[in-house]
Design a protein around this motif. Sequence first.
Motif, short mmCIF file in Angstrom:
data_model
loop_
_atom_site.label_atom_id
_atom_site.label_comp_id
_atom_site.label_asym_id
_atom_site.label_seq_id
_atom_site.Cartn_x
_atom_site.Cartn_y
_atom_site.Cartn_z
N VAL A 182 37.91 77.96 49.18
CA VAL A 182 36.59 77.59 48.65
C VAL A 182 35.70 77.01 49.74
N VAL A 183 36.29 76.65 50.89
CA VAL A 183 35.52 76.12 52.01
C VAL A 183 35.54 77.16 53.13
N ARG A 184 34.37 77.65 53.51
CA ARG A 184 34.29 78.67 54.55
C ARG A 184 34.62 78.06 55.92
N SER A 185 35.19 78.89 56.77
CA SER A 185 35.47 78.44 58.13
C SER A 185 34.18 78.03 58.83
N GLU A 186 33.10 78.76 58.53
CA GLU A 186 31.81 78.44 59.15
C GLU A 186 31.33 77.04 58.78
N ASP A 187 31.65 76.60 57.56
CA ASP A 187 31.24 75.26 57.14
C ASP A 187 31.98 74.19 57.95
N GLY A 188 33.26 74.43 58.21
CA GLY A 188 34.01 73.50 59.04
C GLY A 188 33.47 73.47 60.46
N GLU A 189 33.14 74.65 61.00
CA GLU A 189 32.58 74.73 62.35
C GLU A 189 31.26 73.96 62.43
N MET A 190 30.40 74.14 61.43
CA MET A 190 29.09 73.49 61.45
C MET A 190 29.23 71.97 61.39
N LEU A 191 30.13 71.48 60.53
CA LEU A 191 30.32 70.04 60.41
C LEU A 191 30.88 69.46 61.71
N ALA A 192 31.82 70.18 62.32
CA ALA A 192 32.41 69.72 63.58
C ALA A 192 31.35 69.66 64.68
N ARG A 193 30.48 70.65 64.74
CA ARG A 193 29.42 70.63 65.75
C ARG A 193 28.46 69.47 65.51
N PHE A 199 37.28 71.68 66.33
CA PHE A 199 37.66 72.10 64.98
C PHE A 199 38.56 73.32 65.07
N MET A 200 39.52 73.37 64.17
CA MET A 200 40.30 74.59 63.96
C MET A 200 40.88 74.58 62.56
N GLU A 201 41.21 75.76 62.06
CA GLU A 201 41.92 75.85 60.79
C GLU A 201 43.41 75.95 61.08
N PHE A 236 38.57 68.42 82.26
CA PHE A 236 39.10 68.93 80.99
C PHE A 236 38.15 68.58 79.87
N GLN A 237 37.81 69.58 79.05
CA GLN A 237 36.98 69.38 77.87
C GLN A 237 37.76 69.89 76.66
N ILE A 238 38.09 69.00 75.74
CA ILE A 238 38.97 69.38 74.64
C ILE A 238 38.36 70.46 73.76
N ARG A 239 37.04 70.42 73.52
CA ARG A 239 36.44 71.43 72.66
C ARG A 239 36.51 72.82 73.32
N ASP A 240 36.25 72.87 74.63
CA ASP A 240 36.34 74.15 75.32
C ASP A 240 37.78 74.67 75.31
N TYR A 241 38.73 73.75 75.51
CA TYR A 241 40.14 74.14 75.51
C TYR A 241 40.55 74.70 74.15
N VAL A 242 40.16 74.01 73.08
CA VAL A 242 40.52 74.46 71.73
C VAL A 242 39.93 75.83 71.44
N GLU A 243 38.66 76.03 71.77
CA GLU A 243 38.03 77.32 71.50
C GLU A 243 38.71 78.44 72.28
N ALA A 244 39.08 78.17 73.52
CA ALA A 244 39.75 79.19 74.32
C ALA A 244 41.14 79.50 73.78
N GLN A 245 41.88 78.45 73.40
CA GLN A 245 43.25 78.63 72.96
C GLN A 245 43.35 79.27 71.57
#
Length: 255
Positions: A182-193, A199-201, A236-245
């Motif tokens: 019921v919660v879109r991945s995009e909604d989680g991404e937007m809130l995290a930004r 953010f990750m699922e 090291f940037q954790i957000r960049d690392y998470v997005e890459a991984q």
Amino acid sequence: MDLQRLESYQAGAGPDYTDHILHKTVLVGDSGVGKTSLLVQFDQGKFLPHSFAATVGIGFTVMLLGDSGVGKTCFLIQFKDGAFLSGTFLATVGIDFRNKVVTVDGVRVKLQIWDTAGQERFRSVTHAYYRDAQALLLLYDITNQSSFDNIRAWLTEIHEYAQRDVVIMLLGNKADVSSERVVRSEDGEMLAREYGVPFMETSAKTGMNVELAFLAIAKELKHRAFQQAHIDEPSFQIRDYVEAQKKRPSCCSFV
């Protein structure tokens, strides 16, 4: 408190949990005097006769936060033991914890992970522990809209009670139950930004991104510790690392 004792309290055996006050005891002394064996004897009632490697010298505390039922306990057990315990969980009472050592860029890092109760009546207990945590994993359930709607309230509590520079990661759990989403991945991404956090699922059932979440946190904390100690450390940037991984198979090393 181990799961068996925890369940006995939840089932009503033993003293009322509302009468308990949580304390911390720190073991100090030279390496080799037996601090770890003393702790194992107290926790498990047994002596391990083989030689211990010296206790890991770099360690951090990570708290799991979020509404009751979002899967924090299953998430922790999946990380600690690589297992998913199916069936209905009794809600965590107060604070429970597990330890695990991860290897980050050749450095052993000990994570003490606190599993917290999500119910409102336990908040006064968990608030007392916020300031001792270096990182917070904030979970919601992608099949439960209210658990996502309450994330802002959790972030308000974090900003009130936690350290100013605490590492925060937002996780949308139960991603394996896509048919009930019921919660879109995009909604989680937007809130995290909006809050400037990675953010990750995740899925405590399949293990999806569970190890990645903890490894990313461990890498960020190790990076900060080395910087403070004036040790040469690559940026090291954790957000960049998470997005890459997230786009690659997990390459984590755990022991």
